[in-house]
Design an enzyme around this catalytic site. Structure first.
Site, PDB file in Angstrom:
ATOM      1  N   SER A 214      -0.497   0.014   5.592  1.00 45.90           N
ATOM      2  CA  SER A 214       0.712  -0.082   5.857  1.00 45.90           C
ATOM      3  C   SER A 214       1.742   1.193   6.723  1.00 45.90           C
ATOM      4  O   SER A 214       0.838   2.209   6.572  1.00 45.90           O
ATOM      5  CB  SER A 214       1.665  -0.218   4.537  1.00 45.90           C
ATOM      6  OG  SER A 214       3.144  -0.509   4.778  1.00 45.90           O
TER       7      SER A 214
ATOM      8  N   LYS B 259      -1.630  -4.968  -1.254  1.00 47.85           N
ATOM      9  CA  LYS B 259      -1.014  -4.990   0.395  1.00 47.85           C
ATOM     10  C   LYS B 259      -0.175  -6.279   0.151  1.00 47.85           C
ATOM     11  O   LYS B 259       1.071  -6.170   0.770  1.00 47.85           O
ATOM     12  CB  LYS B 259      -1.803  -5.004   1.183  1.00 47.85           C
ATOM     13  CG  LYS B 259      -1.103  -5.065   2.676  1.00 47.85           C
ATOM     14  CD  LYS B 259      -0.115  -3.845   2.607  1.00 47.85           C
ATOM     15  CE  LYS B 259       0.578  -3.580   3.977  1.00 47.85           C
ATOM     16  NZ  LYS B 259       1.145  -4.532   4.965  1.00 47.85           N
TER      17      LYS B 259
ATOM     18  N   HIS C 240       2.770  -5.435  -1.908  1.00 47.82           N
ATOM     19  CA  HIS C 240       3.612  -4.354  -1.254  1.00 47.82           C
ATOM     20  C   HIS C 240       4.691  -5.230  -0.194  1.00 47.82           C
ATOM     21  O   HIS C 240       5.687  -4.988  -0.107  1.00 47.82           O
ATOM     22  CB  HIS C 240       2.739  -3.494  -0.351  1.00 47.82           C
ATOM     23  CG  HIS C 240       3.397  -2.904   0.475  1.00 47.82           C
ATOM     24  ND1 HIS C 240       3.749  -3.275   2.011  1.00 47.82           N
ATOM     25  CD2 HIS C 240       3.721  -1.662   0.787  1.00 47.82           C
ATOM     26  CE1 HIS C 240       4.224  -2.051   2.618  1.00 47.82           C
ATOM     27  NE2 HIS C 240       4.367  -1.116   2.004  1.00 47.82           N
ATOM     28  N   ASN C 241       3.962  -6.209   0.549  1.00 45.53           N
ATOM     29  CA  ASN C 241       4.883  -6.835   1.584  1.00 45.53           C
ATOM     30  C   ASN C 241       5.790  -7.711   0.828  1.00 45.53           C
ATOM     31  O   ASN C 241       6.847  -7.937   1.201  1.00 45.53           O
ATOM     32  CB  ASN C 241       4.007  -7.793   2.510  1.00 45.53           C
ATOM     33  CG  ASN C 241       3.310  -6.903   3.384  1.00 45.53           C
ATOM     34  OD1 ASN C 241       3.139  -5.818   3.091  1.00 45.53           O
ATOM     35  ND2 ASN C 241       3.129  -7.430   4.522  1.00 45.53           N
TER      36      ASN C 241
ATOM     37  N   GLU D 291       8.432  -5.500   0.113  1.00 49.69           N
ATOM     38  CA  GLU D 291       9.010  -5.319   1.378  1.00 49.69           C
ATOM     39  C   GLU D 291      10.236  -6.355   1.724  1.00 49.69           C
ATOM     40  O   GLU D 291      11.430  -6.076   2.222  1.00 49.69           O
ATOM     41  CB  GLU D 291       8.148  -4.930   2.487  1.00 49.69           C
ATOM     42  CG  GLU D 291       8.591  -5.195   3.763  1.00 49.69           C
ATOM     43  CD  GLU D 291       7.271  -4.991   4.715  1.00 49.69           C
ATOM     44  OE1 GLU D 291       6.376  -4.229   4.538  1.00 49.69           O
ATOM     45  OE2 GLU D 291       7.188  -6.018   5.697  1.00 49.69           O
TER      46      GLU D 291
END
Ligand code: 6PG
Length: 474
Positions: free
Chosen positions: A133, A187, A190-191, A194
Site C-alpha cells: 500500500s 490488504k 485495508h482497502n 480505505e
C-alpha cells in the site's frame, strides 16, 4: 533450468509500470542490485533511462533476466491482479529452481493467492502474496507491506523489505502476516477500510458544502486544521490539498469539474463479500461500496433529481456545528477501523492465520493509504490486550465513543431532517447502537421464521429448540 550465470542481482521485478519501477529504485537506493523485466520493451527502456547510476538493469528477455538473479531467485510480480498473474506464473514455472521465491505484490483476491500458494508449493517453489500500500509515491519512498506465505521464505526477503518500507518511530511498516493468503486478506481489509474512510470524508465534504455553506478555500483550511488534530491521516491531508487545485483549462477549482461517478477495482466489494461469508458485520464498508455503485446511475439520478427538493443550509452557529461534525467524524473513523479489525480477528480464527492485530496496526501507521494517528491507539490497545474481541471493548476507546455519541446523533438527525444523505454516518451510528444493545428485536424475526416455515426458535433461559402452532392466516 540451470542457472548459468549466478551473478549480481538480489531481486527481480516483473512488471515495470510506475509501481514496479519505483519499488526497484527504492531497493537500489538501499544498496540492493536489482533487475527488471517487462514484456513491453518501452517499459524496459524507461527503466534504463530513469535509473541514472543506480544498480538497476532492465531485461527484454525473461530467460536472461532470470539467469542474472542470485539463487534462490526472488521474483516479484507487480502486474494487474487476475488472469495476468496466472499467465506470468505459468511463463515463469518452466524456468524456476527449487526454493525460488515468487512474490505477488498486486491487489490479488486472496482466494486466488491461496490456490497459487498451494500449486507452487507442490512443485517446490515459494509463493508470497504481499499487499503493498501507498501507491506510486509509497513504492518510491516507503510503502507499507503485508506479506503472507511461508515464514522461511519471508525470512529470506525480510532484510530487503524492512530496508525499503516506510518507518514510524524507526520501526519498518512491514511484518510477516501469516501463512497462505493472509497477506492479501489483510490488504483486502485495508482497502475495505480505505473505501469507508473515503466515503466518510466525502459525506463530510457534502455536509460542509451544502449544509454549512463552505467554499473550497474554507474546505481546504478546515481539512488541514483537522489534520493537525486527532483526525490526522493521510486521506485527510490529501483531501485538504485537493481543494486548492485549479483546472487549468476551465479556471474552476478542479474538484468542481470532476465527474461524481466513483470507480472501483473490487477490493472493497470483496471485503464486504467475504465478511458476509464469515458473518462478520462491516456495514460501514458495505455502504461505502454501495455508494460508489449508486454513483454510477448518473442519468437515473439526474431524472429523479428533477423532482427532489434541495438539501437546506443548516441553521445555527457555524463553529459549534463544525465542532459537532468533528466529533461525529471521529466516532465514525474509530468504528470503521474497528469493523475492519473485527473482520480480521474472526478471519484469523476461521482460516488459521494467527494474525497479530497489534503488528498489523503497527505497519499501517506509515506508508499506507489508511495511515492515521489513531492507528497508534489501535496498536497500543492490541498490544495491551491481544485477545480483544472488538476494539470498542477497550475502555478508553469506548469512553471516547460515548463522549461523541450525542454529537453523532445531532449530526445524523439534523442532516436527515434537512434533506442531506448521510449513509455512512447513519449506518455507523446504527451499528454502534445495535452492537451495544443487550436485547435486539431479532426475537421477532425468529418468531416469523417459525410462523411461516417452522424453522424453530430458542427460548431465553430454557434449553432446546421449539416450534409453535401459530394462529392460522386468512
Ligand atoms: C493502496 C490502495 C491501492 C488501490 C487503490 C485503488 O493501498 O495503495 O488501496 O492498492 O488499488 O486505492 O482502489 P480502487 O480502484 O478500488 O478505489
Amino acid at each position: 533450468m540451470e542457472n548459468t550465470n549466478p551473478t549480481a542481482f538480489h531481486f527481480g521485478m516483473i512488471g515495470l509500470g510506475t509501481m514496479g519501477r519505483n519499488l526497484l529504485f527504492n531497493l537500489a537506493d538501499h544498496g540492493f542490485a536489482v533487475a527488471g523485466y517487462d514484456k513491453n520493451p518501452e517499459q524496459v527502456a524507461r527503466l534504463e533511462k530513469e535509473k541514472a547510476n543506480k544498480q538497476v538493469r532492465g531485461f527484454n528477455s525473461l530467460e536472461e533476466f532470470l539467469s542474472q538473479l542470485t539463487v534462490p531467485r526472488v521474483i516479484m510480480l507487480l502486474v494487474p491482479a487476475g488472469p495476468i498473474v496466472d499467465a506470468v506464473v505459468s511463463d515463469l514455472t518452466p524456468h524456476l529452481l527449487e526454493g525460488d521465491i515468487i512474490i505477488d505484490g498486486g491487489n490479488s483476491k486472496f482466494t486466488d493467492t491461496d490456490r497459487r500458494v498451494k500449486t507452487l508449493a507442490s512443485k517446490g517453489y515459494h509463493f508470497i502474496g504481499m499487499g503493498v500500500s501507498g501507491g506510486e509515491e509509497g513504492a518510491r519512498k516507503g510503502p507499507s507491506m503485508m506479506p503472507g506465505g511461508e515464514a522461511t521464505a519471508y525470512q529470506h526477503v525480510q532484510p530487503m523489505f524492512e530496508a525499503i518500507a516506510a518507518k514510524v518511530n524507526g520501526e519498518p511498516c512491514v511484518t510477516y502476516i501469516g501463512p497462505g493468503a493472509s497477506g492479501h486478506f489483510v490488504k483486502m481489509v485495508h482497502n475495505g477500510i480505505e473505501y469507508a474512510l473515503m466515503q466518510l470524508i466525502s459525506e463530510t465534504y457534502s455536509l460542509l458544502k451544502a449544509g454549512l455553506g463552505f467554499n473550497n478555500t474554507e474546505l481546504a483550511s478546515l481539512f488541514a486544521l483537522w489534520n493537525r488534530g486527532r483526525l490526522e491521516s493521510y486521506l485527510m491531508e490529501i483531501t485538504s490539498k485537493i481543494f486548492t487545485v485549479k483546472n487549468r483549462e476551465s479556471g474552476h477549482p478542479l474538484i468542481d469539474d470532476i465527474s461524481d461517478e466513483a470507480k472501483a477495482k473490487g477490493t472493497g466489494k470483496w471485503t464486504s463479500q467475504f465478511a458476509m461469508e464469515l458473518q462478520v458485520p462491516v456495514p460501514s464498508i458495505d455502504v461505502a461500496v454501495s455508494m460508489r455503485d449508486l454513483s454510477k446511475y448518473g442519468s437515473l439520478r439526474q431524472d429523479l433529481a428533477r423532482e427532489a427538493t434541495m438539501p437546506e443550509i443548516w441553521p445555527g452557529e457555524r463553529q459549534a456545528l463544525v465542532s459537532e461534525l468533528e466529533q461525529a467524524f471521529y466516532f465514525n473513523m474509530v468504528l470503521i477501523y474497528a469493523q475492519g479489525l473485527h473482520l480480521l480477528s474472526v478471519a484469523s480464527q476461521e482460516y488459521g492465520y494467527h494474525l497479530n492485530l497489534a503488528a498489523i496496526a503497527r505497519i499501517w501507521r506509515g506508508g499506507c493509504i489508511i495511515r492515521s494517528s489513531f492507528l497508534e491507539s489501535i496498536y497500543k490497545a492490541y498490544q495491551d490486550q491481544p485477545e480483544l474481541e472488538h476494539l470498542i471493548q477497550q475502555p478508553s476507546i469506548r469512553r471516547l465513543l460515548q463522549e461523541c455519541l450525542s454529537s453523532v446523533r445531532q449530526v445524523v438527525s439534523r442532516a436527515m431532517a434537512s434533506g442531506h444523505a448521510v449513509p455512512i454516518y447513519a449506518t455507523t451510528l446504527n451499528y454502534y447502537v445495535t452492537l451495544s444493545s443487550s436485547r435486539l428485536p431479532t426475537n421477532l424475526i425468529q418468531a416469523q421464521r417459525d410462523f411461516f416455515g417452522a424453522h424453530t426458535y430458542e427460548l431465553v433461559g430454557k434449553e432446546g429448540v421449539f416450534h409453535t402452532q401459530w394462529p392460522s392466516v386468512s
